[in-house]
Design an enzyme around this catalytic site. Structure first.
Site, PDB file in Angstrom:
ATOM      1  N   ARG A 200      11.869  -5.253   5.451  1.00 47.05           N
ATOM      2  CA  ARG A 200      11.536  -3.879   5.065  1.00 47.05           C
ATOM      3  C   ARG A 200      12.434  -2.785   5.739  1.00 47.05           C
ATOM      4  O   ARG A 200      12.603  -2.942   7.003  1.00 47.05           O
ATOM      5  CB  ARG A 200      10.054  -3.492   5.583  1.00 47.05           C
ATOM      6  CG  ARG A 200       9.796  -1.932   5.228  1.00 47.05           C
ATOM      7  CD  ARG A 200       8.408  -1.503   5.364  1.00 47.05           C
ATOM      8  NE  ARG A 200       7.680  -2.162   6.410  1.00 47.05           N
ATOM      9  CZ  ARG A 200       6.390  -2.508   6.449  1.00 47.05           C
ATOM     10  NH1 ARG A 200       5.649  -1.783   5.434  1.00 47.05           N
ATOM     11  NH2 ARG A 200       5.785  -2.877   7.522  1.00 47.05           N
TER      12      ARG A 200
ATOM     13  N   ARG B 109      11.004  -0.904  11.776  1.00 52.03           N
ATOM     14  CA  ARG B 109       9.664  -0.456  12.387  1.00 52.03           C
ATOM     15  C   ARG B 109       9.932  -1.377  13.607  1.00 52.03           C
ATOM     16  O   ARG B 109       9.990  -2.451  13.470  1.00 52.03           O
ATOM     17  CB  ARG B 109       8.444  -0.426  11.687  1.00 52.03           C
ATOM     18  CG  ARG B 109       8.015   0.794  10.924  1.00 52.03           C
ATOM     19  CD  ARG B 109       6.817   0.658   9.723  1.00 52.03           C
ATOM     20  NE  ARG B 109       5.562  -0.083  10.242  1.00 52.03           N
ATOM     21  CZ  ARG B 109       4.538  -0.411   9.542  1.00 52.03           C
ATOM     22  NH1 ARG B 109       4.696   0.346   8.422  1.00 52.03           N
ATOM     23  NH2 ARG B 109       3.565  -1.062   9.897  1.00 52.03           N
TER      24      ARG B 109
ATOM     25  N   ARG C  16     -10.157   0.372   8.342  1.00 48.83           N
ATOM     26  CA  ARG C  16      -9.618  -1.294   8.678  1.00 48.83           C
ATOM     27  C   ARG C  16     -10.670  -2.185   9.267  1.00 48.83           C
ATOM     28  O   ARG C  16     -10.309  -3.208   9.488  1.00 48.83           O
ATOM     29  CB  ARG C  16      -8.512  -0.834   9.729  1.00 48.83           C
ATOM     30  CG  ARG C  16      -7.247  -1.151   8.919  1.00 48.83           C
ATOM     31  CD  ARG C  16      -6.119  -0.952  10.019  1.00 48.83           C
ATOM     32  NE  ARG C  16      -4.975  -1.641   9.788  1.00 48.83           N
ATOM     33  CZ  ARG C  16      -3.902  -1.136   9.145  1.00 48.83           C
ATOM     34  NH1 ARG C  16      -3.711   0.086   8.670  1.00 48.83           N
ATOM     35  NH2 ARG C  16      -2.609  -1.785   9.021  1.00 48.83           N
TER      36      ARG C  16
ATOM     37  N   ARG D 125      -0.771  -8.871  13.280  1.00 45.88           N
ATOM     38  CA  ARG D 125      -1.140  -8.228  12.378  1.00 45.88           C
ATOM     39  C   ARG D 125      -1.918  -8.897  11.249  1.00 45.88           C
ATOM     40  O   ARG D 125      -3.106  -8.225  10.775  1.00 45.88           O
ATOM     41  CB  ARG D 125      -0.046  -6.983  11.883  1.00 45.88           C
ATOM     42  CG  ARG D 125       0.472  -6.113  12.915  1.00 45.88           C
ATOM     43  CD  ARG D 125       1.781  -5.732  12.522  1.00 45.88           C
ATOM     44  NE  ARG D 125       1.924  -4.874  11.386  1.00 45.88           N
ATOM     45  CZ  ARG D 125       3.158  -4.695  10.492  1.00 45.88           C
ATOM     46  NH1 ARG D 125       4.181  -5.048  11.086  1.00 45.88           N
ATOM     47  NH2 ARG D 125       3.224  -4.163   9.350  1.00 45.88           N
TER      48      ARG D 125
ATOM     49  N   LYS E 240       0.853  -1.277   0.069  1.00 44.00           N
ATOM     50  CA  LYS E 240      -0.046   0.081  -0.103  1.00 44.00           C
ATOM     51  C   LYS E 240       0.949   1.301  -0.005  1.00 44.00           C
ATOM     52  O   LYS E 240       0.670   2.181  -0.788  1.00 44.00           O
ATOM     53  CB  LYS E 240      -0.949  -0.037   1.131  1.00 44.00           C
ATOM     54  CG  LYS E 240      -2.137  -1.145   1.213  1.00 44.00           C
ATOM     55  CD  LYS E 240      -2.890  -1.215   2.404  1.00 44.00           C
ATOM     56  CE  LYS E 240      -1.987  -1.224   3.772  1.00 44.00           C
ATOM     57  NZ  LYS E 240      -1.446  -2.488   4.141  1.00 44.00           N
TER      58      LYS E 240
HETATM   59  P1  AP5 Z   1       4.881  -1.579   2.015  1.00 40.99           P
HETATM   60  O1  AP5 Z   1       4.529  -0.855   0.763  1.00 40.99           O
HETATM   61  O2  AP5 Z   1       5.650  -0.929   2.982  1.00 40.99           O
HETATM   62  O3  AP5 Z   1       3.330  -2.555   2.424  1.00 40.99           O
HETATM   63  P2  AP5 Z   1       2.253  -1.921   3.261  1.00 40.99           P
HETATM   64  O4  AP5 Z   1       1.160  -2.541   2.440  1.00 40.99           O
HETATM   65  O5  AP5 Z   1       2.453  -0.309   3.148  1.00 40.99           O
HETATM   66  O6  AP5 Z   1       2.407  -2.575   4.569  1.00 40.99           O
HETATM   67  P3  AP5 Z   1       2.202  -2.165   6.117  1.00 40.99           P
HETATM   68  O7  AP5 Z   1       3.285  -2.995   6.860  1.00 40.99           O
HETATM   69  O8  AP5 Z   1       2.806  -0.709   6.181  1.00 40.99           O
HETATM   70  O9  AP5 Z   1       0.806  -2.271   6.224  1.00 40.99           O
HETATM   71  P4  AP5 Z   1       0.028  -2.227   7.424  1.00 40.99           P
HETATM   72  O10 AP5 Z   1      -1.265  -2.063   7.240  1.00 40.99           O
HETATM   73  O11 AP5 Z   1       0.308  -3.450   8.591  1.00 40.99           O
HETATM   74  O12 AP5 Z   1       0.741  -1.067   8.743  1.00 40.99           O
HETATM   75  P5  AP5 Z   1       0.385   0.436   8.751  1.00 40.99           P
HETATM   76  O13 AP5 Z   1       1.408   1.517   8.990  1.00 40.99           O
HETATM   77  O14 AP5 Z   1      -0.667   0.896   7.934  1.00 40.99           O
HETATM   78  O15 AP5 Z   1       5.525  -2.785   1.377  1.00 40.99           O
HETATM   79  C1  AP5 Z   1       6.047  -3.862   2.363  1.00 40.99           C
HETATM   80  C2  AP5 Z   1       7.550  -4.328   1.929  1.00 40.99           C
HETATM   81  O16 AP5 Z   1       7.485  -4.918   0.669  1.00 40.99           O
HETATM   82  C3  AP5 Z   1       8.507  -3.008   1.734  1.00 40.99           C
HETATM   83  O17 AP5 Z   1       9.767  -3.948   2.104  1.00 40.99           O
HETATM   84  C4  AP5 Z   1       8.464  -2.962   0.074  1.00 40.99           C
HETATM   85  O18 AP5 Z   1       9.827  -2.542  -0.282  1.00 40.99           O
HETATM   86  C5  AP5 Z   1       8.132  -4.280  -0.347  1.00 40.99           C
HETATM   87  N1  AP5 Z   1       7.221  -4.483  -1.395  1.00 40.99           N
HETATM   88  C6  AP5 Z   1       6.159  -3.568  -1.729  1.00 40.99           C
HETATM   89  N2  AP5 Z   1       5.678  -3.951  -2.943  1.00 40.99           N
HETATM   90  C7  AP5 Z   1       6.333  -4.934  -3.576  1.00 40.99           C
HETATM   91  C8  AP5 Z   1       6.409  -5.794  -4.829  1.00 40.99           C
HETATM   92  N3  AP5 Z   1       5.401  -5.350  -5.513  1.00 40.99           N
HETATM   93  N4  AP5 Z   1       7.031  -6.877  -4.734  1.00 40.99           N
HETATM   94  C9  AP5 Z   1       8.042  -7.094  -3.754  1.00 40.99           C
HETATM   95  N5  AP5 Z   1       8.178  -6.372  -2.984  1.00 40.99           N
HETATM   96  C10 AP5 Z   1       7.507  -5.188  -2.383  1.00 40.99           C
HETATM   97  O19 AP5 Z   1      -0.362   0.214  10.346  1.00 40.99           O
HETATM   98  C11 AP5 Z   1       0.487   0.017  11.289  1.00 40.99           C
HETATM   99  C12 AP5 Z   1      -0.341  -0.069  12.659  1.00 40.99           C
HETATM  100  O20 AP5 Z   1      -0.944   0.907  13.075  1.00 40.99           O
HETATM  101  C13 AP5 Z   1      -1.453  -1.330  12.556  1.00 40.99           C
HETATM  102  O21 AP5 Z   1      -1.199  -2.494  12.869  1.00 40.99           O
HETATM  103  C14 AP5 Z   1      -2.548  -0.684  13.605  1.00 40.99           C
HETATM  104  O22 AP5 Z   1      -2.116  -1.110  14.821  1.00 40.99           O
HETATM  105  C15 AP5 Z   1      -2.350   0.704  13.517  1.00 40.99           C
HETATM  106  N6  AP5 Z   1      -3.325   1.506  12.585  1.00 40.99           N
HETATM  107  C16 AP5 Z   1      -3.092   2.029  11.338  1.00 40.99           C
HETATM  108  N7  AP5 Z   1      -4.433   2.252  10.644  1.00 40.99           N
HETATM  109  C17 AP5 Z   1      -5.025   1.907  11.418  1.00 40.99           C
HETATM  110  C18 AP5 Z   1      -6.563   2.078  11.307  1.00 40.99           C
HETATM  111  N8  AP5 Z   1      -7.405   2.488  10.422  1.00 40.99           N
HETATM  112  N9  AP5 Z   1      -7.344   1.573  12.796  1.00 40.99           N
HETATM  113  C19 AP5 Z   1      -6.620   1.084  13.620  1.00 40.99           C
HETATM  114  N10 AP5 Z   1      -5.337   1.145  13.809  1.00 40.99           N
HETATM  115  C20 AP5 Z   1      -4.574   1.388  12.897  1.00 40.99           C
HETATM  116 MG    MG Z   2       2.201   0.913   4.818  1.00 46.09          MG
END
Ligand code: AP5
Ligand code: MG
Length: 211
Positions: free
Chosen positions: A122, A152, A88, A163, A13
């Site tokens: 990552r 992270r 979410r 997660r 994402k």
């Molecule tokens: P990346 O693009 O960083 O993936 P991502 O989908 O953004 O993954 P996240 O881990 O950030 O998602 P998340 O939803 O768990 O975390 P968030 O910060 O939103 O890519 C990942 C890796 O793969 C990288 O190394 C990249 O280089 C590689 N990659 C990407 N695309 C690729 C491809 N096509 N091929 C190969 N490699 C690739 O949330 C964190 C925490 O915050 C949650 O757990 C929760 O506690 C809280 N939170 C956030 N939003 C909410 C909400 N709405 N409600 C309640 N709690 C929330």
């Molecule tokens: Mg992300």
């Protein structure tokens, strides 16, 4: 164009949002990034969010919805935006429909077996860029801004497992929610390299916004 980016942790994402921001000029709003900035700044929101994030759980809905509602009142979202990581769960999706109009939900579909390696490998920058160790070739600084990269706190196997559980229980049902609204676009090739995933999304958006 107002977009929801949906996908499991590690689906890409943030990676896609960063490329889409550059091409289409859409504001990138990541609730995860907002929480991490609050944790770093030691704010009251950061203190609440940290315990949930470390446990791989969702931060309470009231806190999260208020943040997004406030963010969508800012000037830079007027030309369109992407919500990365929000909504979410069903409650958040229903709340969002009360204070915003969403045009499209882009769901990045990736085989679950790839996610653990992607997340644990990552490395991120404070400017929002993220990388994977396999493509960094030993580099320890950000290609965009030169700042040091770091891992992270929630990118460890134990928290990632939690997660992923949270995603399948609470977030995946939103695929159906947006399908029923006729707003769903699923990228089935989410396991392809980032540039190929981007090409699929950009082609779809290009048709809709004429770019
Ligand atoms: P990346 O693009 O960083 O993936 P991502 O989908 O953004 O993954 P996240 O881990 O950030 O998602 P998340 O939803 O768990 O975390 P968030 O910060 O939103 O890519 C990942 C890796 O793969 C990288 O190394 C990249 O280089 C590689 N990659 C990407 N695309 C690729 C491809 N096509 N091929 C190969 N490699 C690739 O949330 C964190 C925490 O915050 C949650 O757990 C929760 O506690 C809280 N939170 C956030 N939003 C909410 C909400 N709405 N409600 C309640 N709690 C929330
Ligand atoms: Mg992300």
């Amino acid at each position: 164009m107002n977009i929801v980016l949906l996908g499991a942790p590690g689906a890409g994402k943030g990676t896609q949002a960063s490329m889409l921001e550059e091409r289409f000029g859409l504001a990138h709003i990541s609730t995860g990034d907002i929480f991490r900035a609050n944790i770093k700044g030691g704010t009251p929101i950061g203190k609440v969010a940290k315990s949930y994030i470390d446990a791989g759980k969702l931060v309470p809905d009231e806190v999260t919805c208020d943040i997004v509602k406030g963010r969508l009142c800012e000037e830079d979202v007027k030309g369109g935006y992407m919500l990365d990581g929000f909504p979410r769960n069903l409650f958040q999706a229903q709340e969002l429909d009360k204070f915003a109009h969403i045009d499209l939900c882009i769901n990045i579909d990736v085989d679950i077996n790839l996610l653990m390696d992607r997340i644990c490998g990552r490395r991120v920058c404070s400017c929002g860029e993220s990388y994977h160790v396999t493509t960094l070739n030993g580099a320890t600084t950000c290609k965009k801004c030169g700042s040091p990269l770091y891992q992270r706190d929630d990118d460890n196997p134990e928290t990632v497992g939690k997660r992923l559980d949270t995603y399948f229980k609470e977030t995946q049902p939103l695929v159906d929610y947006y399908k029923k609204q006729g707003k769903l676009f699923t990228v089935k090739s989410g396991k392809q390299p980032p540039s190929e995933v981007f090409a699929v999304i950009a082609a779809e958006l290009g048709k809709r916004v004429g770019k």
